[in-house]
Design a protein around this motif. Structure first.
Motif, short mmCIF file in Angstrom:
data_model
loop_
_atom_site.label_atom_id
_atom_site.label_comp_id
_atom_site.label_asym_id
_atom_site.label_seq_id
_atom_site.Cartn_x
_atom_site.Cartn_y
_atom_site.Cartn_z
N SER A 1 0.85 -1.18 0.00
CA SER A 1 0.00 0.00 0.00
C SER A 1 0.89 1.24 0.00
CB SER A 1 -0.88 0.01 1.25
OG SER A 1 -1.43 1.29 1.46
N ARG A 2 0.45 2.28 -0.68
CA ARG A 2 1.25 3.51 -0.66
C ARG A 2 1.26 4.16 0.72
NH1 ARG A 2 -0.86 5.96 -6.24
NH2 ARG A 2 -2.40 4.32 -5.92
N GLY A 3 0.38 3.68 1.60
CA GLY A 3 0.40 4.14 2.98
C GLY A 3 1.14 3.20 3.92
#
Length: 349
Positions: free
Chosen positions: A323-325
């Motif tokens: 995830s980009r988070g």
């Protein structure tokens, strides 16, 4: 040891070479430093060496020097990689010049070429890239595992309710990739999710339930009079179960089962007497991505379940998406998970 500690321990037993193509990104570089400090995997970092060294110094990272750093603009094998990529994609019209552009300017393609030529065993990206960006070079270059045409994603679900799954651990697929799988794809997802349960979760006895809103004929699909096709999904799940049993005779799989019949012994005995899976399942296969994504997020948020993944499966060598988070810890553990998948892929040949 908890599951993640077990995964790390398994990764250490046979170190794999894992590519991190987003190596100049802070979380990735910090995770790499921790992986190298704990001796979990041999890392190949793709990026500008001067930038990586500078950032490692600024952030007090002491172990980055143990990694192999590949500069995409000054890689000794760039021409070899470009020639092979052009050959792999010639039927799609790719020229050698286009291949050179990709291996020098797209780190995800370069990483997959490093794997394709046997110089690495797996790759992780997604801190900066989309799922599509991660999957595209993997499918074009590494391709699917033998006999598999469907890439999917599994989620590890960990609960303190030890009576469910395998001592509180359940593996669910597909939660990430294929929106509406066919019966044939469901069978493949059952098989590849079972492999993930073995290689990552460490299950010795994998028991797969093919989920639906019906258990053993308790409901029937409605038929669209215009098309003659089932309106709902039970028939697809039944056919997927049959194909999985036929194509993977060593796989313990049964369906169609409702979720409670799959997980709760008393419910399984009542709704599916005689089933060898009902009430004992530790792998759950959902009929479509909508169910999988909603399902795992509900149990995660409302039920306090720890959800780890998605772990991509069905590719010949593991390529995983973040995830980009994601956190530093997420990347650290995904390196260990990818290493375990790589161990299994080698064992499978």
């Amino acid at each position: 040891m908890n599951l993640l500690e077990q995964v790390v321990a398994r990764a250490k037993t046979d170190k794999q070479r894992i590519v991190l193509p987003e190596a100049e990104e802070e979380r990735t570089l910090r995770a790499a430093d921790k992986v190298l400090a704990d001796d979990i995997a041999d890392l190949i970092l793709i990026g500008n060496p001067a930038n990586i060294d500078k950032k490692a110094g600024e952030w007090g990272l002491k172990n980055i020097g143990k990694a192999t750093i590949v500069d995409p603009l000054n890689c000794a094998k760039s021409e070899e990689y470009a020639a092979l990529l052009a050959e792999l994609r010639k039927n799609k019209g790719m020229t050698l010049e286009q291949a050179r552009e990709l291996v020098t300017k797209n780190n995800l393609y370069l990483g997959c070429m490093i794997i394709k030529t046997g110089d690495a065993d797996g790759q992780i990206s997604g801190a900066l890239s989309t799922t599509g960006d991660t999957l595209r070079p993997a499918l074009q270059i590494i391709k699917c595992a033998p006999g598999i045409t469907c890439v999917s994603g599994a989620m590890l679900l960990i609960t303190d309710r030890k009576e469910y799954g395998e001592d509180g651990i359940v593996v669910m697929g597909d939660v990430a990739v294929t929106p509406n799988p066919t019966a044939e794809q469901l069978a493949q997802i059952a098989y590849t999710t079972a492999q993930t349960a073995k290689s990552v979760a460490g299950f010795k006895d994998v028991r797969v339930a093919m989920l639906s809103f019906s258990t053993k004929g308790s409901a029937k699909d409605a038929i669209d009079k215009a098309t003659g096709k089932s309106v709902y999904i039970i028939d697809k799940v039944l056919e997927g179960t049959r194909l999985a049993q036929e194509q993977y005779p060593d796989l313990q799989v049964d369906g169609e089962l409702q979720a409670d019949a799959a997980l709760v012994p008393s419910v399984g005995a009542t709704k599916a007497p005689g089933s060898h899976i009902a009430g004992k399942a530790n792998v759950l296969i959902v009929p479509n991505l909508e169910v999988g994504n909603i399902g795992y997020k509900l149990v995660q948020r409302l039920g306090g379940v720890t959800a780890i993944g998605p772990i991509l499966q069905g590719i010949a060598r593991p390529v995983n998406d973040l995830s980009r988070g994601c956190s530093v810890e997420d990347i650290y553990y995904m390196v260990a998970i990818t290493a375990c998948q790589a161990q299994d892929a080698k064992a499978q040949g």
